[in-house]
Design a protein around this motif. Structure first.
Motif, mmCIF file in Angstrom:
data_model
loop_
_atom_site.group_PDB
_atom_site.id
_atom_site.type_symbol
_atom_site.label_atom_id
_atom_site.label_comp_id
_atom_site.label_asym_id
_atom_site.label_seq_id
_atom_site.Cartn_x
_atom_site.Cartn_y
_atom_site.Cartn_z
ATOM 1 N N CYS A 40 44.177 39.649 13.524
ATOM 2 C CA CYS A 40 45.554 39.216 13.750
ATOM 3 C C CYS A 40 46.002 39.615 15.149
ATOM 4 O O CYS A 40 45.566 40.634 15.677
ATOM 5 C CB CYS A 40 46.492 39.870 12.734
ATOM 6 N N GLY A 41 46.880 38.824 15.718
ATOM 7 C CA GLY A 41 47.428 39.138 17.034
ATOM 8 C C GLY A 41 48.892 38.766 17.105
ATOM 9 O O GLY A 41 49.387 37.983 16.284
ATOM 10 N N GLN A 42 49.568 39.326 18.083
ATOM 11 C CA GLN A 42 50.969 39.004 18.336
ATOM 12 C C GLN A 42 51.159 38.805 19.831
ATOM 13 O O GLN A 42 50.464 39.423 20.638
ATOM 14 C CB GLN A 42 51.894 40.128 17.877
ATOM 15 N N ALA A 43 52.113 37.955 20.172
ATOM 16 C CA ALA A 43 52.469 37.746 21.577
ATOM 17 C C ALA A 43 53.970 37.506 21.669
ATOM 18 O O ALA A 43 54.537 36.751 20.867
ATOM 19 C CB ALA A 43 51.720 36.549 22.159
ATOM 20 N N ILE A 44 54.598 38.161 22.619
ATOM 21 C CA ILE A 44 56.006 37.900 22.897
ATOM 22 C C ILE A 44 56.093 36.455 23.387
ATOM 23 O O ILE A 44 55.239 35.988 24.153
ATOM 24 C CB ILE A 44 56.553 38.888 23.948
ATOM 25 N N ALA A 45 57.096 35.731 22.936
ATOM 26 C CA ALA A 45 57.174 34.281 23.161
ATOM 27 C C ALA A 45 57.058 33.869 24.627
ATOM 28 O O ALA A 45 56.556 32.782 24.924
ATOM 29 C CB ALA A 45 58.460 33.727 22.555
ATOM 30 N N PHE A 46 57.475 34.709 25.552
ATOM 31 C CA PHE A 46 57.372 34.324 26.960
ATOM 32 C C PHE A 46 55.983 34.583 27.542
ATOM 33 O O PHE A 46 55.710 34.218 28.686
ATOM 34 C CB PHE A 46 58.463 34.994 27.818
ATOM 35 N N ASN A 47 55.078 35.156 26.763
ATOM 36 C CA ASN A 47 53.714 35.400 27.230
ATOM 37 C C ASN A 47 52.862 34.165 26.913
ATOM 38 O O ASN A 47 52.003 34.165 26.034
ATOM 39 C CB ASN A 47 53.135 36.658 26.587
ATOM 40 N N GLU A 48 53.122 33.109 27.653
ATOM 41 C CA GLU A 48 52.487 31.817 27.399
ATOM 42 C C GLU A 48 50.971 31.866 27.550
ATOM 43 O O GLU A 48 50.247 31.177 26.822
ATOM 44 C CB GLU A 48 53.090 30.754 28.307
ATOM 45 N N ARG A 49 50.472 32.682 28.467
ATOM 46 C CA ARG A 49 49.019 32.779 28.649
ATOM 47 C C ARG A 49 48.354 33.358 27.402
ATOM 48 O O ARG A 49 47.302 32.875 26.966
ATOM 49 C CB ARG A 49 48.690 33.618 29.878
ATOM 50 N N SER A 50 48.950 34.375 26.809
ATOM 51 C CA SER A 50 48.396 34.966 25.602
ATOM 52 C C SER A 50 48.454 33.976 24.441
ATOM 53 O O SER A 50 47.498 33.854 23.658
ATOM 54 C CB SER A 50 49.126 36.256 25.236
ATOM 55 N N ILE A 51 49.554 33.264 24.318
ATOM 56 C CA ILE A 51 49.693 32.266 23.255
ATOM 57 C C ILE A 51 48.620 31.188 23.403
ATOM 58 O O ILE A 51 47.927 30.843 22.440
ATOM 59 C CB ILE A 51 51.114 31.665 23.259
ATOM 60 N N ARG A 52 48.446 30.669 24.622
ATOM 61 C CA ARG A 52 47.409 29.642 24.864
ATOM 62 C C ARG A 52 46.019 30.185 24.560
ATOM 63 O O ARG A 52 45.187 29.488 23.984
ATOM 64 C CB ARG A 52 47.475 29.134 26.303
ATOM 65 N N LEU A 53 45.759 31.436 24.947
ATOM 66 C CA LEU A 53 44.447 32.022 24.708
ATOM 67 C C LEU A 53 44.170 32.140 23.212
ATOM 68 O O LEU A 53 43.089 31.774 22.744
ATOM 69 C CB LEU A 53 44.318 33.391 25.379
ATOM 70 N N HIS A 54 45.136 32.640 22.448
ATOM 71 C CA HIS A 54 44.940 32.739 21.002
ATOM 72 C C HIS A 54 44.602 31.368 20.411
ATOM 73 O O HIS A 54 43.673 31.246 19.609
ATOM 74 C CB HIS A 54 46.186 33.329 20.321
ATOM 75 N N MET A 55 45.338 30.360 20.811
ATOM 76 C CA MET A 55 45.101 29.014 20.275
ATOM 77 C C MET A 55 43.725 28.500 20.702
ATOM 78 O O MET A 55 42.996 27.919 19.895
ATOM 79 C CB MET A 55 46.214 28.067 20.734
ATOM 80 N N LYS A 56 43.358 28.730 21.940
ATOM 81 C CA LYS A 56 42.064 28.277 22.449
ATOM 82 C C LYS A 56 40.911 28.965 21.721
ATOM 83 O O LYS A 56 39.857 28.367 21.511
ATOM 84 C CB LYS A 56 41.989 28.553 23.958
ATOM 85 N N LEU A 57 41.109 30.216 21.337
ATOM 86 C CA LEU A 57 40.072 30.973 20.635
ATOM 87 C C LEU A 57 39.963 30.599 19.156
ATOM 88 O O LEU A 57 39.066 31.065 18.466
ATOM 89 C CB LEU A 57 40.332 32.478 20.765
ATOM 90 N N GLY A 58 40.888 29.772 18.677
ATOM 91 C CA GLY A 58 40.821 29.320 17.289
ATOM 92 C C GLY A 58 41.777 30.004 16.335
ATOM 93 O O GLY A 58 41.772 29.729 15.133
ATOM 94 N N PHE A 59 42.617 30.905 16.846
ATOM 95 C CA PHE A 59 43.619 31.538 15.990
ATOM 96 C C PHE A 59 44.619 30.482 15.520
ATOM 97 O O PHE A 59 44.900 29.525 16.239
ATOM 98 C CB PHE A 59 44.395 32.612 16.769
ATOM 99 N N LEU A 60 45.157 30.689 14.335
ATOM 100 C CA LEU A 60 46.233 29.854 13.831
ATOM 101 C C LEU A 60 47.550 30.582 14.032
ATOM 102 O O LEU A 60 47.623 31.800 13.846
ATOM 103 C CB LEU A 60 46.051 29.555 12.343
ATOM 104 N N LYS A 61 48.565 29.839 14.402
ATOM 105 C CA LYS A 61 49.910 30.410 14.474
ATOM 106 C C LYS A 61 50.390 30.562 13.039
ATOM 107 O O LYS A 61 50.518 29.579 12.311
ATOM 108 C CB LYS A 61 50.839 29.494 15.269
ATOM 109 N N GLU A 62 50.610 31.803 12.625
ATOM 110 C CA GLU A 62 50.990 32.074 11.244
ATOM 111 C C GLU A 62 52.489 32.269 11.067
ATOM 112 O O GLU A 62 52.970 32.327 9.951
ATOM 113 C CB GLU A 62 50.228 33.291 10.713
ATOM 114 N N GLY A 63 53.191 32.371 12.159
ATOM 115 C CA GLY A 63 54.630 32.510 12.042
ATOM 116 C C GLY A 63 55.267 33.001 13.323
ATOM 117 O O GLY A 63 54.585 33.331 14.300
ATOM 118 N N VAL A 64 56.582 33.005 13.300
ATOM 119 C CA VAL A 64 57.374 33.513 14.421
ATOM 120 C C VAL A 64 58.374 34.507 13.862
ATOM 121 O O VAL A 64 59.104 34.200 12.911
ATOM 122 C CB VAL A 64 58.118 32.376 15.155
#
Length: 175
Positions: free
Chosen positions: A119-143
């Motif tokens: 599991c991972g978390q990213a502050i919403a303004f950390n767009e690079r981390s969000i993109r990386l999680h998605m690129k690595l195959g993580f699913l967005k499980e919630g906000v």
């Protein structure tokens, strides 16, 4: 570690403390952290002593050709192989280091640690981390709305999860 899949990941040692502290206190790293204050050497050393004694914690260094380029913290938070991760790369790391670090950590998490879910978390303004999680195959499980207060503003926190089964299925497609 001699395993082909872990050549870029090794356990953090006391010899890494100064480097990791320098990275963590760099303004470009610190601005995406949940705690933004500049960490003292004493605080950092106490953190390392406490965390490295916990068998559920895995403090790791990502390196290429013996050059450290990133830090990873995997914390097994629940029975059955459920863990959180956090990471950052060296401020001067070459472009693409985050992606390479991510792939190396997933191999480590699912093949060496035999985790069921990361599991991972990213502050919403950390767009690079969000993109990386998605690129690595993580699913967005919630906000988590307004979950983080930075002293002036509230920010949403995105939550991600990746199951070992999903990673293995994707990983097998590569071969």
């Amino acid at each position: 570690m001699s395993d082909l899949f872990t050549t870029n990941i090794r356990k953090m040692t006391q010899a890494d403390l100064e480097t990791v502290l320098t990275w963590r206190n760099h303004k470009e790293v610190r601005r995406f952290m949940f705690t933004k204050h500049e960490i003292s050497e004493v605080e950092h050393n106490r953190w390392f002593d406490r965390i490295s004694a916990d068998p559920r914690r895995h403090l790791l260094i990502y390196q290429v050709h013996d050059k450290a380029l990133g830090f990873v913290n995997i914390h097994e938070i629940a029975a059955g192989g459920i863990a959180d991760w956090g990471f950052y790369t060296a401020p001067d790391a070459p472009r693409g280091t985050g992606n390479a670090l991510g792939h190396a950590v997933l191999r480590y998490a699912f093949q060496i640690l035999n985790l069921h879910k990361l599991c991972g978390q990213a502050i919403a303004f950390n767009e690079r981390s969000i993109r990386l999680h998605m690129k690595l195959g993580f699913l967005k499980e919630g906000v988590l709305q307004h979950q983080h207060f930075d002293g002036q503003n509230y920010h949403d926190v995105w939550c991600f999860g990746l199951l070992a089964e999903s990673w293995h299925n994707e990983h097998l497609k590569e071969y």
